[in-house]
Design an enzyme around this catalytic site. Sequence first.
Site, PDB file in Angstrom:
ATOM      1  N   ASN A 162       0.770  -1.084  -0.023  1.00 49.19           N
ATOM      2  CA  ASN A 162       0.036  -0.082   0.004  1.00 49.19           C
ATOM      3  C   ASN A 162       0.882   1.250  -0.113  1.00 49.19           C
ATOM      4  O   ASN A 162       1.189   1.734   0.960  1.00 49.19           O
ATOM      5  CB  ASN A 162      -0.952   0.041   1.402  1.00 49.19           C
ATOM      6  CG  ASN A 162      -2.017  -1.317   1.073  1.00 49.19           C
ATOM      7  OD1 ASN A 162      -2.991  -1.214   0.367  1.00 49.19           O
ATOM      8  ND2 ASN A 162      -1.752  -2.133   1.770  1.00 49.19           N
ATOM      9  N   GLU A 163       0.943   1.815  -1.140  1.00 50.82           N
ATOM     10  CA  GLU A 163       1.946   2.782  -1.404  1.00 50.82           C
ATOM     11  C   GLU A 163       1.260   4.284  -1.251  1.00 50.82           C
ATOM     12  O   GLU A 163       0.127   4.370  -0.769  1.00 50.82           O
ATOM     13  CB  GLU A 163       2.578   3.022  -2.983  1.00 50.82           C
ATOM     14  CG  GLU A 163       3.529   1.657  -3.227  1.00 50.82           C
ATOM     15  CD  GLU A 163       4.462   1.555  -2.663  1.00 50.82           C
ATOM     16  OE1 GLU A 163       5.113   2.242  -1.903  1.00 50.82           O
ATOM     17  OE2 GLU A 163       5.460   0.900  -3.276  1.00 50.82           O
TER      18      GLU A 163
END
Length: 639
Positions: A162-163
Amino acid sequence: MKRLNFLEETRYEKLPVKVYTSEMEASTEVAAHISRIIKKNSESGKNTKLGLATGSTPILLYKELVRLHKKEGLSFKNVISFNLDEYYPMSPDASQSYVKFMNEHLFDHVDIPEENIHIPDGTLPKSKIHEYCLSYEQKINELGGLDLQILGIGRTGHIGFNEPGSAPNSGTRLVNLDDLTRRDASREFGGKENVPTKAITMGIGTIFKAKEIILMAWSKKKASIIKKAVEGRVSGSVPATYLQHAENVEIILDKAAASELTRFDTPWLVKDCKWDKELVKKAVIWLSEEVKKPILKLMDEDYNNFGMAQLITEKGPAYDINIKVFNQLQHSITGWPGGKPHADDTQRPERKEPSQKRSLIFAPHPDDDVVSMGGTFIRLIEQGHEVQVAYQTSGNTAVWDRDVLRYVEFAMDFNKSIGMDTDNLEVTYNEMRNFIEKKKPNQVDTQEIQNVKAFIRKSEAIAGARFAGMKDENITFMNLPFYEVGKSVKNPSVEKDIEITRKLLQKIKPQQIFAAGDFADPHGTHIVCFNIILQALKRLRKKEEWTKDCWLWMYRGAWEEFPIHEIEMAVPLSPKEVEQKRLAIFQHQSQKDRPVFPGDDEREFWLRAEERNRETAEAFHRLGLANYEAMEAFVRWKF
């Protein structure tokens, strides 16, 4: 695990944090906690649903779980696992796949049923990914959610993949990977260009549904992002900050990963301190930088206004403290890195005797000597010391394939020009060229290609050392076995390397050693090489008297620099010496203009080293010291 009570010293921390002396100790504690959950659920006839992470962080955790299974009977028969993520596209039998990672580190060694293992499928056609991700979520929900989710943290602040920009309610999905994440993975893939640009990941919303969340982080490399995650405001630019809204979460760190948290980095802001000499030095330098005043201009009110009233009360007034710290810094600056002969050395970083020392410079890679301490290298030789340099590894992984062909083509042309037979060389060349054209990412080179790459680095190292004034007979290429074996074997034994190093030390009997303390090296080679030197010295110190008078200095420069408060010897460089150092680095042509593995810093090595040296000099000047062109910095290792 039990949520910690917030104490005064942790008031900046918005998440409960537990700090251990080492990642081994922390991993053992987390494994014991997982074991208790599994056993408790099994006794009640329940399954345990674990969310598992990959990467270097959980390796010791999985090793301890395997030990608990084999030595203490911990069964995984009632465990159902869901992995956080997988690269896309990715074949499960690829060396970089998380399927292979999990099998290698955990699943192949415990009794978990194969049907209980769930890892995102990196082989699906894109058209089926959305449906697959929904079913992944559904399986977790049907089982009543995860009992425990293990997390690592990326340097972008990502959890799972989850950037930055991920929504707090996001579910399992296909995502684009941040450039920094791909750079961090470049070593495993043989270059960033080979790292997939996408991945399938559990979402932050999925992670939040777990009954318990443990985020683990080790090493100084994670310290900066841990500070943001734990003490920063909640922001989509650092997804790990969303954990501040989770119900049952704990952050597990080693000392290095916790080092930038306020209670460790600037403890005077949160508690009364025991003001020893080193803490006073660190605090005063910090204060000078905060108020943007030279040290000798700091006043009592500056101390009081920035949380350092206790220091003034115990050690003040301000000027007394200022002058002591100023003198400490001034005494660390020397133009005589081997010691100044016939001078009072009570306030100097190095001893005056013997006036001509045997100085041994260890370089993990063939260019670390001139990149990190080229100016000091040149000065030691000019000042008459018996300088030797030992290149610990061949550095042959950091040469472009195209350079191999170019050098072999040169050799063929040269041999033809002097009438030598080139038939065998041409056969070898064609085999090399065919291999390179079909070479897969991160595939180990043939022995012939490895040899040519090593010859390239060796010739450059000799040229660089000669430029610094080194005699050929004082150059040693150690070719430590761990570096070559490590291309096909993970975590190879370093026993042979320690013995090779011990024999070299025994032969030279140096009074002064310089070694790379630049542990931000993304290859990990620097820290392995440093530990080999330490082990060799420790063995020698048990029985050889000369070792008691041997000082070990650590240098940096290729990947990072020492903070000012840690520097114990600062060697100033004139503009001419900066130019000499630059030209010595230029001898390493294979590392210009762009190295194979640049890490975070895209600048050429000569430029990053030069600018770091200038920044160090400027930092000393801002504190009120003389204005030098550049400085190389060293810290002495205390046995």
